[in-house]
Design a protein around this motif. Structure first.
Motif, PDB file in Angstrom:
ATOM      1  N   ALA A 230       0.827  -1.212   0.000  1.00 22.21           N
ATOM      2  CA  ALA A 230       0.000   0.000   0.000  1.00 22.21           C
ATOM      3  C   ALA A 230       0.859   1.258   0.000  1.00 22.21           C
ATOM      4  O   ALA A 230       0.537   2.235  -0.683  1.00 22.21           O
ATOM      5  CB  ALA A 230      -0.931  -0.005   1.205  1.00 22.21           C
ATOM      6  N   THR A 231       1.952   1.249   0.754  1.00 26.57           N
ATOM      7  CA  THR A 231       2.791   2.453   0.832  1.00 26.57           C
ATOM      8  C   THR A 231       3.462   2.759  -0.494  1.00 26.57           C
ATOM      9  O   THR A 231       3.655   3.932  -0.838  1.00 26.57           O
ATOM     10  CB  THR A 231       3.865   2.320   1.929  1.00 26.57           C
ATOM     11  N   THR A 232       3.823   1.729  -1.246  1.00 24.75           N
ATOM     12  CA  THR A 232       4.428   1.988  -2.557  1.00 24.75           C
ATOM     13  C   THR A 232       3.358   2.338  -3.599  1.00 24.75           C
ATOM     14  O   THR A 232       3.590   3.203  -4.452  1.00 24.75           O
ATOM     15  CB  THR A 232       5.246   0.774  -3.025  1.00 24.75           C
ATOM     16  N   LYS A 233       2.196   1.695  -3.515  1.00 19.90           N
ATOM     17  CA  LYS A 233       1.115   1.997  -4.462  1.00 19.90           C
ATOM     18  C   LYS A 233       0.716   3.461  -4.386  1.00 19.90           C
ATOM     19  O   LYS A 233       0.492   4.107  -5.423  1.00 19.90           O
ATOM     20  CB  LYS A 233      -0.098   1.113  -4.182  1.00 19.90           C
ATOM     21  N   TYR A 234       0.631   3.989  -3.176  1.00 21.81           N
ATOM     22  CA  TYR A 234       0.204   5.375  -2.987  1.00 21.81           C
ATOM     23  C   TYR A 234       1.376   6.353  -2.913  1.00 21.81           C
ATOM     24  O   TYR A 234       1.209   7.502  -2.513  1.00 21.81           O
ATOM     25  CB  TYR A 234      -0.633   5.481  -1.714  1.00 21.81           C
ATOM     26  N   ARG A 235       2.556   5.888  -3.286  1.00 15.53           N
ATOM     27  CA  ARG A 235       3.752   6.738  -3.348  1.00 15.53           C
ATOM     28  C   ARG A 235       4.057   7.432  -2.019  1.00 15.53           C
ATOM     29  O   ARG A 235       4.447   8.605  -1.980  1.00 15.53           O
ATOM     30  CB  ARG A 235       3.638   7.764  -4.486  1.00 15.53           C
TER      31      ARG A 235
END
Length: 326
Positions: A230-235
């Motif tokens: 989730a943290t990488t998906k939402y930058r």
């Protein structure tokens, strides 16, 4: 850990498809999301988990070093570690204010986060459950633990959530001084007597598994958490747990070896073909036990935090009374 009700992320996408699409367009364009902006539940709850854990870890992380304030070997060292403890507490308060804004739709605040810590719902970083047995441990926390924190936090210096990104700008600058403070302790011991070098090597041996655990497991299946994705998906951050761990090894293993120190892992070597460090995985079951408040110093440090919370209740009451009057 933090789902306070309301629509799930998938429901948000179905009900507000246009808002979600615009939200993702803003993130992909590099725009910053602010506290009052619309955001999907998944984004909000990912931030709450990350920032509240970060903030609480800053506060709990001051406790291992606080133990060494009266025992530091010189006045200069006492002043240095006192300043560092003060900084860490300040970082915690700053981050909990950022988290508090995200909690408002749930009717929660900073006090809610402290209560979540005390009842076991909010976890803090694995390294701060560990004992600091010697002065070398105080140096190790500053040099390698804060060094690992810098790698993790600079990875989020361009986070999509504006309030967190701005807080990190300040925190990372101060963490650099903390790492330098720890390095100065390590260098003094490394250049000292045979006994001092032995204490330093023993400290590194004990801290090595915790340092490998610092960035978390390489995949979500190890802990059942999808926060990494989730943290990488939402930058919110750029790199994976394993990429951050490799960056840490790239930076610090050559420094460790240059001091004539070793790590307690005979498998450690650099794979030229893959251009990465090979190492023995830590015990991730032990990691889950530690962050579940079953580490060597978990109970003692939580009790210290609980005592402080109870003893300072009058301050919160006074502030609440003044706020009500004004």
């Amino acid at each position: 850990m933090y789902h306070y009700g309301g629509a799930l992320a998938d429901d948000y996408i179905e009900e507000d498809e246009e808002k979600y699409a615009r939200f993702m367009e803003r993130i992909e364009a590099g725009e910053k999301i602010e506290a009052d902006d619309w955001m999907p539940n998944e984004y909000r709850e990912t931030l709450i988990k990350l920032i509240s854990m970060h903030g609480i870890s800053e506060i709990m992380g001051a406790l291992p070093e606080k133990e060494w304030v009266p025992k530091a070997p010189t006045l200069k060292r006492k002043l240095g570690i006192m300043a560092k403890v003060q900084d860490e507490m300040g970082h915690g308060q700053l981050l909990l204010r950022v988290a508090e804004d995200l909690l408002k739709p749930y009717g929660k605040n900073r006090e809610s986060l402290m209560l979540d810590l005390l009842n076991g719902d909010l976890k803090f970083h694995n390294v701060f459950h560990m004992p600091t047995k010697t002065w070398a441990d105080a140096g190790m926390v500053g040099w390698l633990v804060d060094g690992a924190a810098i790698i993790s936090q600079t990875n989020m210096l361009d986070a999509s959530y504006g309030p967190y990104q701005r807080a990190l700008q300040r925190i990372c600058k101060e963490e650099v001084f903390h790492a330098q403070h720890g390095e100065s302790i390590i260098m003094a011991l490394a250049e000292g007597t045979e006994h001092q070098r032995a204490i330093l090597q023993d400290s590194l041996n004990r801290w090595w598994p915790s340092l490998l655990m610092f960035f978390g497991p390489a995949n979500a299946s190890t802990t059942g958490s999808s926060k990494q994705e989730a943290t990488t998906k939402y930058r919110i951050r750029k790199n994976s747990n394993e990429e951050l761990r490799q960056a840490f090894l790239d930076k610090y293993l050559p420094r460790v070896f240059s001091l004539g120190l070793t790590v307690p892992d005979e498998t450690v070597h650099y794979n030229e073909e893959k251009q990465q460090w090979v190492y023995q995985q830590p015990d991730w079951n032990e990691f889950k036990q530690i962050i579940g408040n079953n580490g060597p110093r978990s109970k003692e440090r939580l009790r210290l935090r609980e005592i402080a919370y109870e003893n300072n209740s009058w301050v919160r009451q006074a502030l609440a009374s003044n706020a009500a009057i004004s």
